[in-house]
Design an enzyme around this catalytic site. Sequence first.
Site, PDB file in Angstrom:
ATOM      1  N   SER A 248       0.853  -1.185   0.000  1.00 22.65           N
ATOM      2  CA  SER A 248       0.000   0.000   0.000  1.00 22.65           C
ATOM      3  C   SER A 248       0.891   1.237   0.000  1.00 22.65           C
ATOM      4  O   SER A 248       2.106   1.150  -0.164  1.00 22.65           O
ATOM      5  CB  SER A 248      -0.892   0.002   1.245  1.00 22.65           C
ATOM      6  OG  SER A 248      -0.070   0.177   2.381  1.00 22.65           O
ATOM      7  N   LYS A 249       0.258   2.368   0.235  1.00 25.85           N
ATOM      8  CA  LYS A 249       0.994   3.645   0.215  1.00 25.85           C
ATOM      9  C   LYS A 249       2.184   3.628   1.191  1.00 25.85           C
ATOM     10  O   LYS A 249       3.178   4.285   0.975  1.00 25.85           O
ATOM     11  CB  LYS A 249       0.044   4.787   0.577  1.00 25.85           C
ATOM     12  CG  LYS A 249      -1.064   4.953  -0.429  1.00 25.85           C
ATOM     13  CD  LYS A 249      -1.271   6.407  -0.844  1.00 25.85           C
ATOM     14  CE  LYS A 249      -2.023   6.495  -2.140  1.00 25.85           C
ATOM     15  NZ  LYS A 249      -3.392   5.952  -2.039  1.00 25.85           N
TER      16      LYS A 249
END
Length: 319
Positions: A248-249
Site C-alpha cells: 500500500s501507500k
Amino acid sequence: MIRGRWAPSPTGLLHVGSARTALTAWLSVRSQGGVFIWRTEDLDSDRVVRDAEHEAMEDLRWLGLDWDEGPDVDGPGGPFRQSQRIPVYDRALARLYESEFLFPCSLSRADVREAVSAPEGNGLAYPAHLRPSVVRPDWFENPIAEESVRFRVDPGLVTFEDRLFGQVSTDVSSETGDFVLKRKDGIYAYQLAVVVDDAAMGITEVVRGADLIDSTPRQILLYRALGEQPPAFGHIPIAVSPDGDKLSKRHNSLTIRSLRDSGVDPGDLCGYLAWTLGLIEQRRPIQPRELVAAFAWESLTRDRLIVPNSLVDILNGLQ
Ligand code: GLU
C-alpha cells in the site's frame, strides 16, 4: 480474436505486485497474438490521484509493456476512461431495471450490518429479507439521493474455471447477497462498470489480482443478467510485504517509481517478476518480449509474493 486488458484504478503509484499482474496479463495476450487494452477505472473521483494514470503508463512502458488501445492511443472500443463512459452504464442499468433485477435500497452499510446478525450472515451480506416490500413506482426514473440501486441475487451456485486456481464455486446469495450497482452518491459501482466495459470492449480474458477473485461470481451474474458471454478469468496472487500486509501507500520503496529512481534496470525488475511468477528458473535480466514465446499458464505459481524490503538492493546487485 483474443482481447485482454489492464484496468488500473489511478489511486497512486504502481507497486511491484501490480506490475507483476500487468506483466502476466500482457504476456497472456501477446503469447496468443491478441489485442491488449488499457482501461483507466477512475469512477471513484474521491480516490483518484491526479497524474496517477500518466505515471502508471510511464512505469509500465519503462518495464517494456505496450498496449494497442487505451486513453492515449484510442481505438474502436473507447473511450477508455470510465469517467467518460457514464452513458454506457446508464443504458446497462436501464436494461437490468427492465428485466426486474434491480431495487432501491435506503439502508446504509451500518444498517445492513446491524440487521444481519450471526448466524444469518457475515455482517456484510445483504440477505433477501432486507429487500423493501414496497417501492415508489417511479424510483428508477426519479432517483433520490438517499437510495442506492441493488442487484437482486437468487440462491444457487455460480461456478467458473480460473486459469490459475481451477474451479471456483460460490453461492453469491449467501456470500454477498444483493449487491450495490449504483451508490447513493450516484457513482456506479466497480462491479457494474467492469462487466459493462469488458463486454462492450469485447474482452475475452480478464487477468487481474487475486484480491478480486471474490468479485468474479458477482460479475458472472451480471453477465448473465445482461445476456453477455463471460470472458475467461485468471487471478494472479498478490504481493505482500514481509509482515504479510498487502502493498500500500506505506510501502513507498516498493513502487516502480521508487525502484526506477534508485537506478534499477527494467530488465532486472522484469527478471525478478518473471522468476517469482515461475516463468524462468533463475533470476536474470530479461525483457518482457523475450518471455512471450514460452509463456504458459501452467508455469505460474499460486503463491503470494512476499517482497523483501531490500528489493532495491537485491535488484541493484548490492545484496
Ligand atoms: N480497477 C481495479 C483495480 O485497480 C481492477 C479491476 C479489474 O481488473 O477487474 O484494482
